[in-house]
Design an enzyme around this catalytic site. Structure first.
Site: not given
Ligand code: DAK
Length: 258
Positions: A66, A111, A114, A134
């Site tokens: 997400a 997500g 998922e 998450e």
């Molecule tokens: N959301 C927003 N931006 C994201 C993102 C994310 N999930 N993942 C990456 N980005 C953005 C980064 O902020 C960065 O943006 P800029 O700084 O360039 O503007 C760009 O993408 C490149 O990312 P990184 O610079 O971080 O790239 P790296 O290669 O260093 O790292 C990474 C890649 C995938 C390991 C890292 O970006 C990361 O850890 N990302 C977050 C992963 C994460 O925690 N995912 C979210 C889990 S929570 C819901 C729907 C679904 C769910 C819940 C609610 N609703 C509809 C409400 C599920 C929840 C989740 O998915």
């Protein structure tokens, strides 16, 4: 609806949906979820598409979860509404009567996994990274992760992945049964297309019945589920594909399904 966060193309009865937010690693924001919802709704009424493929634009990410920016400053009620919309979209995707393939071309987190788990078959690039991170945000999976992951990999592995929030590589995901196939990154598109083309040529009614039996089975006792399988087996005889399949076998030729 005009789409900008997804790209949808149809060729040879295969519809490909590409998540198109490469700069944010294809994270799902509200607009993307709305577009996906609309697209899946259209597909549920389409008679032209035989197989759906979902993938992400670029080489780095399928869906990095997400979009975390949308969690800032939202009330629990707003979050609940967004979550319900995403859940509804994924449930509809899972219920499409045709095969759906997730072609996992990189990060497949939160997500993202998922969504992939609501697809029927997951084929991953050897560079893919999969996880439910998450917990690191102080959250739990909210779009089916605690349920679909547990059903796919068992509660022990699901708890370890969700409690620790650590990502796993594609081969480990395969060994867990979380992805079906792992292929070299440069072959992912070709291998996905091969698989999709093969499914598109299959007997679509029987594929629909098989998907229904597999998806609905766990909601019932084993005896009831086997009974349901028998009913769906019998229902296949209402379709001309059975005549074609049996006749082709008896005449030692390839079947030509409708
Ligand atoms: N959301 C927003 N931006 C994201 C993102 C994310 N999930 N993942 C990456 N980005 C953005 C980064 O902020 C960065 O943006 P800029 O700084 O360039 O503007 C760009 O993408 C490149 O990312 P990184 O610079 O971080 O790239 P790296 O290669 O260093 O790292 C990474 C890649 C995938 C390991 C890292 O970006 C990361 O850890 N990302 C977050 C992963 C994460 O925690 N995912 C979210 C889990 S929570 C819901 C729907 C679904 C769910 C819940 C609610 N609703 C509809 C409400 C599920 C929840 C989740 O998915």
């Amino acid at each position: 609806m005009t789409y900008s966060n997804i790209i949808v193309t149809t060729e040879n009865r295969i519809t490909t949906i590409k998540i198109n937010r490469e700069k944010a690693l294809n994270a799902l924001n509200e607009k993307t979820i709305e577009e996906l919802h609309d697209c899946v709704e259209q597909l549920s009424q389409s008679e032209d598409t035989k197989v759906v493929v979902i993938t992400g634009v670029g080489k780095k990410s399928f869906i990095a979860g997400a979009d975390i920016t949308m969690f800032e400053g939202k009330s629990p009620i707003t979050i609940r509404n967004i979550i319900l919309r995403l859940q509804e979209t994924l449930n509809k995707l899972e219920d499409l009567p045709i095969p759906v393939i997730a072609s996992i071309n990189g990060y497949c987190l939160g997500g993202g996994i998922e969504l992939a788990m609501a697809c029927d078959i997951r084929i991953a690039s050897n560079t893919a990274i999969v996880g439910q991170p998450e917990i690191k945000l102080g959250l739990i999976p909210g779009a089916g992760g605690t349920q679909r992951l547990t059903r796919l990999v068992g509660s022990g592995r699901a708890k370890e992945m969700i409690f620790l929030g650590e990502n796993i590589d594609a081969e480990t995901a395969k060994s867990f049964g979380l992805v079906n196939r792992v292929v070299p990154a440069e072959n992912l598109e070709e291998e996905t297309l091969k698989l999709a083309s093969r499914l598109a040529k299959g007997p679509s009614f029987a594929l629909n019945m098989a998907k229904e039996a597999i998806n609905r089975g766990p909601e019932n006792s084993l005896l009831d589920a086997i009974r349901m399988e028998g009913e769906l087996f019998a229902l296949c005889f209402a379709h001309e594909d059975v005549k074609e399949g049996v006749n082709a076998f008896l005449n030692k030729r390839k079947p030509n399904f409708k």
